[in-house]
Design a protein around this motif. Structure first.
Motif, short mmCIF file in Angstrom:
data_model
loop_
_atom_site.label_atom_id
_atom_site.label_comp_id
_atom_site.label_asym_id
_atom_site.label_seq_id
_atom_site.Cartn_x
_atom_site.Cartn_y
_atom_site.Cartn_z
N ARG A 41 0.84 -1.21 0.00
CA ARG A 41 0.00 0.00 0.00
C ARG A 41 0.87 1.26 0.00
O ARG A 41 0.64 2.19 -0.77
CB ARG A 41 -0.94 0.01 1.20
CG ARG A 41 -1.92 1.19 1.14
CD ARG A 41 -2.87 1.21 2.33
NE ARG A 41 -3.70 0.04 2.44
CZ ARG A 41 -4.79 -0.17 1.71
NH1 ARG A 41 -5.15 0.71 0.78
NH2 ARG A 41 -5.52 -1.25 1.89
N THR A 42 1.87 1.26 0.87
CA THR A 42 2.76 2.43 0.93
C THR A 42 3.49 2.64 -0.38
O THR A 42 3.62 3.76 -0.88
CB THR A 42 3.77 2.25 2.08
OG1 THR A 42 3.07 2.10 3.31
CG2 THR A 42 4.70 3.45 2.18
N CYS A 43 3.96 1.54 -0.95
CA CYS A 43 4.75 1.63 -2.17
C CYS A 43 3.90 2.04 -3.38
O CYS A 43 4.27 2.95 -4.13
CB CYS A 43 5.43 0.28 -2.45
SG CYS A 43 6.55 0.30 -3.86
N LEU A 44 2.76 1.41 -3.56
CA LEU A 44 1.96 1.66 -4.75
C LEU A 44 1.25 3.00 -4.72
O LEU A 44 0.84 3.52 -5.77
CB LEU A 44 0.93 0.54 -4.95
CG LEU A 44 1.50 -0.85 -5.22
CD1 LEU A 44 0.37 -1.86 -5.41
CD2 LEU A 44 2.41 -0.85 -6.44
N THR A 45 1.07 3.58 -3.54
CA THR A 45 0.41 4.89 -3.45
C THR A 45 1.40 6.03 -3.29
O THR A 45 0.99 7.18 -3.11
CB THR A 45 -0.58 4.92 -2.26
OG1 THR A 45 0.13 4.61 -1.04
CG2 THR A 45 -1.70 3.91 -2.47
N ALA A 46 2.69 5.74 -3.36
CA ALA A 46 3.69 6.80 -3.25
C ALA A 46 3.52 7.80 -4.40
O ALA A 46 3.35 7.41 -5.55
CB ALA A 46 5.09 6.20 -3.29
N PRO A 47 3.53 9.09 -4.10
CA PRO A 47 3.27 10.09 -5.15
C PRO A 47 4.31 10.10 -6.26
O PRO A 47 4.02 10.54 -7.38
CB PRO A 47 3.26 11.42 -4.38
CG PRO A 47 3.99 11.14 -3.10
CD PRO A 47 3.74 9.71 -2.77
N ASP A 48 5.51 9.61 -5.98
CA ASP A 48 6.57 9.67 -6.99
C ASP A 48 6.81 8.34 -7.70
O ASP A 48 7.79 8.20 -8.44
CB ASP A 48 7.88 10.12 -6.33
CG ASP A 48 8.32 9.21 -5.19
OD1 ASP A 48 7.49 8.42 -4.71
OD2 ASP A 48 9.50 9.30 -4.80
N ILE A 49 5.92 7.35 -7.52
CA ILE A 49 6.13 6.06 -8.16
C ILE A 49 5.84 6.18 -9.66
O ILE A 49 4.88 6.82 -10.09
CB ILE A 49 5.26 4.96 -7.52
CG1 ILE A 49 5.63 3.58 -8.12
CG2 ILE A 49 3.77 5.25 -7.70
CD1 ILE A 49 4.97 2.42 -7.41
N ASP A 50 6.71 5.58 -10.46
CA ASP A 50 6.52 5.57 -11.91
C ASP A 50 5.33 4.67 -12.26
O ASP A 50 5.22 3.55 -11.73
CB ASP A 50 7.79 5.05 -12.58
CG ASP A 50 7.65 4.98 -14.09
OD1 ASP A 50 7.69 6.04 -14.73
OD2 ASP A 50 7.48 3.85 -14.61
#
Length: 245
Positions: free
Chosen positions: A141-150
């Motif tokens: 959840r933290t990773c996929l919703t990070a604002p800077d994720i490609d």
């Protein structure tokens, strides 16, 4: 509980000490580990560990044994009636230990289980402890919703998570606790954790398909606040031919 005849992928070493019983992976059995297993309650409440979760159902801590990072999950019943019921069943730690080795045998990345131990009072089981390798990283959840994720990286990770479900379901295994927080993104790939309610269904099971669909449905529903991610999961599950999305 998890292995069909002739499929056991590991050879455990038995551990017994007073009212404590459990099993240890054969390739890791040290005096320091045996010391923790002799009194796991003291270890999980010592100043040497970091508490990750502590509620009526379990206590999870991060610590070190023999210089390696481990997670210890102490399970206990919330009520006296549930404690009585679980006294006659395999403990959550035992289920998690066997499940971890089973899913690893089918190529599913998970936190390797090192040992488990049950507290027993005659034939009855009480608290239990599962020791697993520490998996660093962020939860899904933290990773996929990070604002800077490609966006491309997010799609790759979603497909990798769905591939884990495909591997599980091909082996007739259902996870049962389908939260994004039970996938850790470690070194660029998802790792499945928290397997103490995981079940491997025999070939004659009449409920496997229902539980498999529930796995898929529950994970998608956990993303109800992130509709674009939920829809991407739905498409990925459909592409893999998995029902429930």
């Amino acid at each position: 509980m998890f292995y069909l005849k002739g499929e056991r992928p590991v050879g455990p070493a038995r551990f017994e000490g007073g009212r404590l019983r459990g099993e240890i992976v054969l390739d890791y059995n040290s005096p320091a580990l045996r010391c923790v297993l002799a009194d796991p309650l003291a270890f999980t409440h010592s100043d040497a560990v970091t508490v990750l979760k502590d509620n009526a159902r379990s206590r999870v801590v991060h610590g070190r044994i023999d210089g390696r990072d481990v997670v210890v999950k102490q399970s206990h019943a919330k009520t006296a009636s549930k404690a009585f019921k679980r006294a006659f069943l395999p403990s959550r730690a035992a289920r998690g230990w066997y499940a971890a080795h089973t899913v690893e045998a089918f190529g599913v990345p998970t936190a390797s289980a090192i040992a488990y131990v049950d507290a027993r009072h005659g034939p009855f089981r009480g608290r239990s402890w599962l020791i697993s390798e520490w998996v660093s990283g962020q939860d899904a959840r933290t990773c996929l919703t990070a604002p800077d994720i490609d966006p491309g990286e997010r799609t790759r990770l979603i497909k990798a998570i769905v591939d884990i479900y495909a591997r599980l379901h091909r082996a007739r295994i259902t996870h049962g606790d389908n939260r994004p927080e039970n996938f850790m993104i470690h070194e660029g790939r998802p790792v499945l954790i928290d397997l103490d309610v995981t079940v491997r269904h025999p070939p004659w099971s009449l409920v496997f398909r229902r539980y498999a669909r529930r796995d898929v449905r529950q994970l998608v529903e956990r993303w109800h606040k992130e509709l674009s991610i939920a829809e991407e999961f739905r498409r990925a599950f459909r592409d893999y031919g998995l029902e429930g999305a």
